[in-house]
Design a protein around this motif. Structure first.
Motif, short mmCIF file in Angstrom:
data_model
loop_
_atom_site.label_atom_id
_atom_site.label_comp_id
_atom_site.label_asym_id
_atom_site.label_seq_id
_atom_site.Cartn_x
_atom_site.Cartn_y
_atom_site.Cartn_z
N ILE A 1 -26.08 -18.45 -28.41
CA ILE A 1 -26.39 -19.88 -28.22
C ILE A 1 -25.20 -20.58 -27.57
CG2 ILE A 1 -27.36 -21.97 -29.27
CD1 ILE A 1 -28.06 -20.30 -31.77
N MET A 2 -23.99 -20.17 -27.93
CA MET A 2 -22.79 -20.75 -27.29
C MET A 2 -22.82 -20.48 -25.78
SD MET A 2 -19.95 -19.67 -30.14
CE MET A 2 -18.49 -20.41 -29.42
N ALA A 3 -23.21 -19.25 -25.43
CA ALA A 3 -23.25 -18.89 -24.00
C ALA A 3 -24.31 -19.72 -23.27
CB ALA A 3 -23.54 -17.40 -23.85
N THR A 4 -25.42 -20.00 -23.96
CA THR A 4 -26.53 -20.73 -23.32
C THR A 4 -26.29 -22.23 -23.25
OG1 THR A 4 -28.01 -19.09 -24.29
CG2 THR A 4 -29.04 -21.10 -23.47
N ALA A 5 -25.67 -22.77 -24.32
CA ALA A 5 -25.64 -24.24 -24.42
C ALA A 5 -24.32 -24.80 -24.92
CB ALA A 5 -26.77 -24.68 -25.36
N GLY A 6 -23.25 -24.02 -24.80
CA GLY A 6 -21.98 -24.44 -25.40
C GLY A 6 -21.27 -25.58 -24.69
N LEU A 7 -21.40 -25.63 -23.36
CA LEU A 7 -20.68 -26.68 -22.63
C LEU A 7 -21.65 -27.70 -22.04
CD1 LEU A 7 -18.19 -24.78 -23.05
CD2 LEU A 7 -17.30 -25.86 -20.99
N TYR A 8 -22.51 -28.19 -22.93
CA TYR A 8 -23.51 -29.18 -22.54
C TYR A 8 -24.30 -28.68 -21.35
CZ TYR A 8 -20.38 -31.80 -25.57
OH TYR A 8 -19.60 -32.20 -26.63
N ASP A 9 -24.65 -29.59 -20.43
CA ASP A 9 -25.49 -29.14 -19.31
C ASP A 9 -24.66 -28.52 -18.19
OD1 ASP A 9 -24.86 -31.87 -19.60
OD2 ASP A 9 -26.22 -32.47 -17.99
N ASN A 10 -23.41 -28.13 -18.51
CA ASN A 10 -22.62 -27.38 -17.53
C ASN A 10 -22.37 -25.97 -18.03
OD1 ASN A 10 -21.43 -27.54 -14.95
ND2 ASN A 10 -19.38 -27.61 -15.86
N ALA A 11 -23.15 -25.52 -19.02
CA ALA A 11 -22.92 -24.22 -19.66
C ALA A 11 -23.09 -23.06 -18.68
CB ALA A 11 -23.85 -24.06 -20.85
N GLY A 12 -24.00 -23.20 -17.73
CA GLY A 12 -24.23 -22.12 -16.75
C GLY A 12 -23.01 -21.90 -15.88
N ASP A 13 -22.43 -22.99 -15.39
CA ASP A 13 -21.22 -22.88 -14.55
C ASP A 13 -20.08 -22.24 -15.35
OD1 ASP A 13 -21.59 -23.94 -11.86
OD2 ASP A 13 -22.20 -25.76 -12.89
N TRP A 14 -19.98 -22.67 -16.60
CA TRP A 14 -18.91 -22.13 -17.45
C TRP A 14 -19.06 -20.61 -17.62
CZ3 TRP A 14 -14.32 -23.23 -19.52
CH2 TRP A 14 -13.85 -22.37 -20.52
N LEU A 15 -20.27 -20.17 -17.94
CA LEU A 15 -20.49 -18.74 -18.16
C LEU A 15 -20.26 -17.95 -16.87
CD1 LEU A 15 -21.34 -16.91 -20.55
CD2 LEU A 15 -23.64 -16.93 -19.61
N TYR A 16 -20.67 -18.53 -15.78
CA TYR A 16 -20.50 -17.90 -14.46
C TYR A 16 -19.00 -17.70 -14.18
CZ TYR A 16 -21.66 -17.11 -9.53
OH TYR A 16 -21.84 -16.56 -8.29
N ASP A 17 -18.20 -18.68 -14.56
CA ASP A 17 -16.76 -18.61 -14.27
C ASP A 17 -15.98 -17.75 -15.28
OD1 ASP A 17 -17.03 -20.22 -12.08
OD2 ASP A 17 -16.49 -22.08 -13.12
N THR A 18 -16.43 -17.71 -16.53
CA THR A 18 -15.61 -17.08 -17.58
C THR A 18 -16.27 -15.90 -18.30
OG1 THR A 18 -16.48 -18.47 -19.35
CG2 THR A 18 -14.57 -19.33 -18.15
N GLY A 19 -17.58 -15.90 -18.37
CA GLY A 19 -18.31 -14.88 -19.13
C GLY A 19 -18.15 -15.02 -20.64
N ALA A 20 -17.51 -16.10 -21.08
CA ALA A 20 -17.18 -16.21 -22.51
C ALA A 20 -18.01 -17.27 -23.23
CB ALA A 20 -15.70 -16.55 -22.67
N PRO A 21 -18.62 -16.91 -24.38
CA PRO A 21 -19.28 -17.92 -25.19
C PRO A 21 -18.26 -18.98 -25.61
CG PRO A 21 -19.58 -15.71 -26.14
CD PRO A 21 -18.62 -15.58 -25.00
N ALA A 22 -18.66 -20.24 -25.54
CA ALA A 22 -17.70 -21.31 -25.84
C ALA A 22 -18.46 -22.52 -26.38
CB ALA A 22 -16.94 -21.70 -24.57
N LYS A 23 -17.72 -23.45 -26.95
CA LYS A 23 -18.32 -24.72 -27.38
C LYS A 23 -17.28 -25.81 -27.26
CE LYS A 23 -21.39 -27.52 -28.87
NZ LYS A 23 -21.00 -28.36 -27.72
N SER A 24 -17.73 -26.94 -26.72
CA SER A 24 -16.81 -28.07 -26.58
C SER A 24 -17.26 -29.22 -27.47
CB SER A 24 -16.80 -28.53 -25.12
OG SER A 24 -18.08 -29.00 -24.78
N GLY A 25 -16.37 -30.18 -27.64
CA GLY A 25 -16.69 -31.39 -28.40
C GLY A 25 -16.07 -32.60 -27.71
N VAL A 26 -16.67 -33.77 -27.90
CA VAL A 26 -16.16 -34.95 -27.19
C VAL A 26 -14.81 -35.45 -27.74
CG1 VAL A 26 -18.37 -35.76 -26.27
CG2 VAL A 26 -17.60 -36.57 -28.52
N GLY A 27 -14.34 -34.84 -28.82
CA GLY A 27 -12.98 -35.15 -29.31
C GLY A 27 -11.92 -34.53 -28.41
N GLY A 28 -12.32 -33.59 -27.56
CA GLY A 28 -11.38 -32.96 -26.62
C GLY A 28 -11.09 -31.49 -26.91
N GLY A 29 -11.75 -30.94 -27.92
CA GLY A 29 -11.52 -29.52 -28.23
C GLY A 29 -12.50 -28.62 -27.52
#
Ligand code: GLU
Length: 336
Positions: free
Chosen positions: A263-291
């Protein structure tokens, strides 16, 4: 015996096999890891792109210069640089851990059918996405799915729900985390949109508890304070098949960690998750606090904190730093 003239060729072949295997394995030495973290920190600490979230008033006044980078390996070895103990509110990253708890309570099939595991293609607080998907939140990392997750944490009342969510996050971080009262007060008095989202989901019969109660607990879970140090430990627990490498406690079943990472890989970086996965291959999750957390499965958890965000709501410096680290240390999981 006649000397074979193929010896240099065989030597070359062996060297190239050895070289190519070092290129694709997670074999960075502690010295290399420290060097790359330092490079990432120095390269991006002066970056002034992005701006703090301000739709939650207390977030607008957080020091935008905070920049901490931490990496924790599967054995609990910690590498870090910068303001790694400075805390910001966890915000959306909390969604990962509450979804983990719901998975523990009800199983992965429940999360898939009741909440969903697909991308919305819309903003994190979208209402139209719920309508377009016939009442489905689509996934637990947009606000709708996250409020829904909170409502499905098994609990007799709101206090128990909060205690279980908080205790679970403490277990992921291997310490007792604190609530940021300022952020909580600021957001709980200004979360009408999330209340509306919870009501719509309730109208579709998707909520596990009273919608407004769940929204309040969700807001509180988003207001927990964490540092890059905490975030990396939390991420490393996912990387280490659910065992916290610092406390050695089992926090989530190993059968569920690949599901959460998916799920992190699919939707971790909001609606930019596809670009993120394309660039890094890594499941991730962001938050609006800056983490941002990123997971290198079986190996590392990475946590970075820096409040200024891009237009998608993802920390600018955190993305740059994690991308740099993954590239320089050859950590892209899809390239192994
Ligand atoms: N508490 C925030 C909200 O509900 C979390 C958003 C985020 O980090 O994406 O708006």
């Amino acid at each position: 015996m006649q000397k074979s003239n193929s010896t240099p060729f065989v030597m070359l072949l062996l060297i190239s096999i050895l070289f190519s295997s070092t290129l694709f394995a997670y074999e960075a030495s502690p010295t290399q890891i420290n060097k790359v973290l330092k490079e990432a920190y120095n390269k991006y600490k002066g970056d002034v792109g992005g701006k703090n979230a301000d739709y939650i008033k207390a977030l607008a006044i957080v020091d935008p210069n905070i920049f901490g980078i931490t990496l924790v390996d599967k054995n609990g070895k910690i590498y870090e640089i910068g303001n790694t103990k400075k805390e910001v509110s966890i915000q959306s990253i909390s969604k990962v851990f509450t979804a983990s708890l719901v998975m523990q309570d009800h199983g992965d099939k429940f999360v898939q059918s009741k909440i969903g595991v697909n991308a919305t293609g819309a903003a994190f607080n979208s209402i139209i996405a719920i309508e377009l998907h016939k009442g489905s939140a689509s996934n637990p990392f947009v606000n709708a799915g996250a409020i829904q997750s909170t409502s499905w944490v098994s609990a007799k009342n709101s206090k128990i729900r909060w205690n279980r969510i908080k205790h679970n996050m403490d277990n992921f971080a291997a310490r007792k985390l604190k609530l940021n009262e300022d952020v909580y007060t600021s957001e709980v008095n200004d979360n009408k949109r999330n209340q509306a989202i919870s009501k719509i989901l309730d109208a579709y019969g998707r909520m596990g508890s009273d919608p407004l109660e769940a929204t309040t607990v969700y807001t509180k879970q988003c207001s927990i304070n964490v540092s890059s140090h905490d975030l990396a430990i939390m991420a490393s627990t996912l990387a280490n098949h659910g065992i916290n490498p610092i406390s050695k406690k089992k926090v989530i079943e190993s059968t569920y960690t690949p599901k959460i990472m998916a799920i992190m890989a699919t939707a971790g970086l909001y609606d930019n998750a596809g670009d993120w996965l394309y660039d890094t291959g890594a499941p991730a999750k962001s938050g609006v606090g800056g983490g941002i957390i990123a997971v290198i499965p079986g190996e590392f958890g990475i946590g970075v904190v820096s409040p200024p965000l891009d237009t998608y709501g993802n920390s600018v410096r955190a993305q740059l730093a994690i991308k740099y680290i993954i590239k320089k240390l050859n950590l892209n999981p899809l390239a192994q």
